[in-house]
Scaffold this motif. Structure first.
Motif, PDB file in Angstrom:
ATOM      1  N   HIS A 283       0.834  -1.200   0.000  1.00  0.00           N
ATOM      2  CA  HIS A 283       0.000   0.000   0.000  1.00  0.00           C
ATOM      3  C   HIS A 283       0.873   1.255   0.000  1.00  0.00           C
ATOM      4  N   PRO A 284       0.617   2.187  -0.930  1.00  0.00           N
ATOM      5  CA  PRO A 284       1.449   3.385  -1.035  1.00  0.00           C
ATOM      6  C   PRO A 284       1.012   4.474  -0.058  1.00  0.00           C
ATOM      7  N   VAL A 285       1.978   4.976   0.708  1.00  0.00           N
ATOM      8  CA  VAL A 285       1.729   6.042   1.679  1.00  0.00           C
ATOM      9  C   VAL A 285       2.728   7.163   1.434  1.00  0.00           C
ATOM     10  N   LYS A 286       2.274   8.422   1.560  1.00  0.00           N
ATOM     11  CA  LYS A 286       3.187   9.550   1.450  1.00  0.00           C
ATOM     12  C   LYS A 286       3.412  10.167   2.815  1.00  0.00           C
ATOM     13  N   ASN A 287       4.692  10.315   3.182  1.00  0.00           N
ATOM     14  CA  ASN A 287       5.077  11.015   4.395  1.00  0.00           C
ATOM     15  C   ASN A 287       5.067  12.506   4.072  1.00  0.00           C
ATOM     16  N   LEU A 288       4.117  13.233   4.631  1.00  0.00           N
ATOM     17  CA  LEU A 288       3.972  14.654   4.321  1.00  0.00           C
ATOM     18  C   LEU A 288       5.069  15.503   4.950  1.00  0.00           C
ATOM     19  N   LEU A 289       5.762  14.963   5.953  1.00  0.00           N
ATOM     20  CA  LEU A 289       6.832  15.707   6.611  1.00  0.00           C
ATOM     21  C   LEU A 289       8.118  15.670   5.797  1.00  0.00           C
ATOM     22  N   THR A 290       8.358  14.553   5.103  1.00  0.00           N
ATOM     23  CA  THR A 290       9.593  14.403   4.327  1.00  0.00           C
ATOM     24  C   THR A 290       9.356  14.460   2.820  1.00  0.00           C
ATOM     25  N   GLY A 291       8.106  14.259   2.407  1.00  0.00           N
ATOM     26  CA  GLY A 291       7.788  14.213   0.982  1.00  0.00           C
ATOM     27  C   GLY A 291       8.083  12.872   0.344  1.00  0.00           C
ATOM     28  N   LYS A 292       8.558  11.927   1.128  1.00  0.00           N
ATOM     29  CA  LYS A 292       8.924  10.610   0.599  1.00  0.00           C
ATOM     30  C   LYS A 292       7.727   9.657   0.573  1.00  0.00           C
ATOM     31  N   GLY A 293       7.781   8.727  -0.374  1.00  0.00           N
ATOM     32  CA  GLY A 293       6.781   7.677  -0.448  1.00  0.00           C
ATOM     33  C   GLY A 293       7.234   6.446   0.315  1.00  0.00           C
ATOM     34  N   GLU A 294       6.276   5.706   0.848  1.00  0.00           N
ATOM     35  CA  GLU A 294       6.579   4.462   1.557  1.00  0.00           C
ATOM     36  C   GLU A 294       5.651   3.365   1.039  1.00  0.00           C
ATOM     37  N   ILE A 295       6.214   2.194   0.797  1.00  0.00           N
ATOM     38  CA  ILE A 295       5.393   1.028   0.490  1.00  0.00           C
ATOM     39  C   ILE A 295       5.158   0.327   1.829  1.00  0.00           C
ATOM     40  N   THR A 296       3.882   0.157   2.184  1.00  0.00           N
ATOM     41  CA  THR A 296       3.556  -0.269   3.550  1.00  0.00           C
ATOM     42  C   THR A 296       2.705  -1.528   3.600  1.00  0.00           C
ATOM     43  N   SER A 297       2.772  -2.179   4.755  1.00  0.00           N
ATOM     44  CA  SER A 297       1.902  -3.301   5.084  1.00  0.00           C
ATOM     45  C   SER A 297       0.693  -2.742   5.834  1.00  0.00           C
ATOM     46  N   GLN A 298      -0.513  -3.102   5.392  1.00  0.00           N
ATOM     47  CA  GLN A 298      -1.712  -2.564   6.034  1.00  0.00           C
ATOM     48  C   GLN A 298      -2.731  -3.663   6.298  1.00  0.00           C
ATOM     49  N   ASN A 299      -3.509  -3.454   7.345  1.00  0.00           N
ATOM     50  CA  ASN A 299      -4.554  -4.401   7.710  1.00  0.00           C
ATOM     51  C   ASN A 299      -5.556  -3.698   8.617  1.00  0.00           C
ATOM     52  N   HIS A 300      -6.543  -3.056   8.035  1.00  0.00           N
ATOM     53  CA  HIS A 300      -7.553  -2.401   8.872  1.00  0.00           C
ATOM     54  C   HIS A 300      -8.842  -2.196   8.088  1.00  0.00           C
ATOM     55  N   GLY A 301      -9.940  -2.223   8.822  1.00  0.00           N
ATOM     56  CA  GLY A 301     -11.249  -2.006   8.222  1.00  0.00           C
ATOM     57  C   GLY A 301     -11.928  -0.758   8.737  1.00  0.00           C
TER      58      GLY A 301
END
Length: 369
Positions: A283-301
């Motif tokens: 799952h793609p996430v953007k860190n708004l503090l650094t501007g960097k993208g992160e590929i993440t593990s997610q599991n939530h409803g």
């Protein structure tokens, strides 16, 4: 051969839709909320993740079981999913490090699993119509009776499940001589979270889901952690009150997933049940503090309300999910507190976000002076 004589099975959704398959091993019926995970690997970790308690897991990867199981690759003391739905189930495995087959693992934990389901069609249906209650069963001759049984299953919305997976008594994890002491509230904690904290010179005392601030603070920890977990966050009144007490004293606080939602609720931000949730390891996430993208593990409803978060005077959104712009991370401006909606311990998954554990230790250091 067992491959040819396996019993017929069905997936029955709450809206009456039926998908057909075959029993992997044992026969019977299992109930839960149907959801899907898009991860290509890590099925054993997924099945033992407490956040999945009460859910029927659909795996989108076409082959499940081909690398067997390993006793080191579990996230809790037992399987936590309610049942398993796959396309192709591999009875044989080909990994040297495996301790046994997935079939043996499922039999040991008495889990009902079905295969030969058109999982692409099922996942597409969930994406279009949303997560809902469902059942899997080998009792295919009386669908009307199954429909009546399914109608009695409680909805995930409003369901408190942390008490089902939390430790009953406090316990310690890590090296007693470590530099930092952390009190962790177990509302469904994964083992790899504790490993990541211990790896950073922390000794952790893990408390039951309903532990009070007084109980968690008695051994004078340097920081506090709120874990991941299953179910709706809103019924967790004890955890929300504990978070409020920690925040009132401006003590270092870090939350992951359900813990992140509890921190939101402690700040008056509401949560809501998502259409079909985020479950996967890319799952793609953007860190708004650094501007960097992160590929993440997610599991939530469930997720916290973005509009309310943006209006909150003391909270800054630090991370956003790039697929749907949901809130993926926050920090408080006047308190030593931050949280994320995803899993930086990534078990399974990428390691882009492990820096968050370092950030927590840095926050503890600064608080200690």
């Amino acid at each position: 051969m067992k491959y040819q004589s396996r019993k017929k099975a069905i997936v029955l959704l709450a809206d009456g839709t039926v998908f057909y398959g075959k029993a992997v091993g044992r026969e019977g019926t299992a109930f839960g909320e149907v959801c899907f995970n898009t991860g290509m690997t890590g099925y054993q970790e997924i099945f033992t993740d407490p956040s999945y308690y009460g859910q029927l897991m659909v795996t989108t990867n076409a082959h499940i079981g081909n690398y067997g199981t390993n006793d080191e690759e579990i996230e809790s003391d037992s399987i936590k999913i309610a049942g398993l739905i796959v396309k192709n189930f591999s009875y044989e495995f080909s990994r040297d490090l495996a301790d046994g087959s997935l079939q043996e693992f499922l039999e040991k934990h008495n889990l009902l699993a079905i295969s030969d389901v058109d999982t692409r069609a099922l996942v597409s249906y969930i994406r279009d119509n949303g997560a809902m209650n469902a059942l899997i069963s080998t009792e295919v001759d009386d669908v009307e009776s199954l429909k009546q049984q399914l109608a009695a299953v409680p909805d995930m919305n409003g369901l408190e499940l942390a008490s089902k997976v939390s430790t009953k008594e406090p316990y310690f994890y890590g090296d007693p001589n470590a530099t930092y002491k952390i009190s962790a509230l177990d509302i469904g904690v994964k083992k790899n979270i504790l490993r990541n904290l211990a790896k950073r010179d922390a000794y952790i005392k893990v408390f039951p889901y309903n532990a009070t601030y007084e109980e968690m603070s008695e051994w004078q920890p340097d920081g506090y952690f709120l874990s991941n977990g299953p179910g709706d966050p809103e019924p967790l009144s004890a955890a929300i009150d504990t978070a409020k007490e920690i925040l009132k004293r401006d003590l270092p606080l870090f939350g992951i997933c359900l813990g992140h939602q509890v921190i939101g609720l402690a700040n008056g931000i509401s949560t809501y049940k998502m259409h079909h949730g985020h479950r996967g390891i890319n799952h793609p996430v953007k860190n708004l503090l650094t501007g960097k993208g992160e590929i993440t593990s997610q599991n939530h409803g469930f997720a916290i309300n973005r509009e309310e978060t943006e209006k909150h005077a003391d909270i800054e959104i630090t991370h956003v999910h790039l697929n749907d712009n949901t809130v993926a991370g926050i920090k408080m401006n006047s308190k030593n507190c931050f949280s994320v909606q995803y899993h930086p311990e990534a078990s399974p998954g990428p390691n882009d976000s492990t820096y968050l554990f370092d950030q927590f230790i840095t926050n503890i250091k600064s608080a200690k002076g």
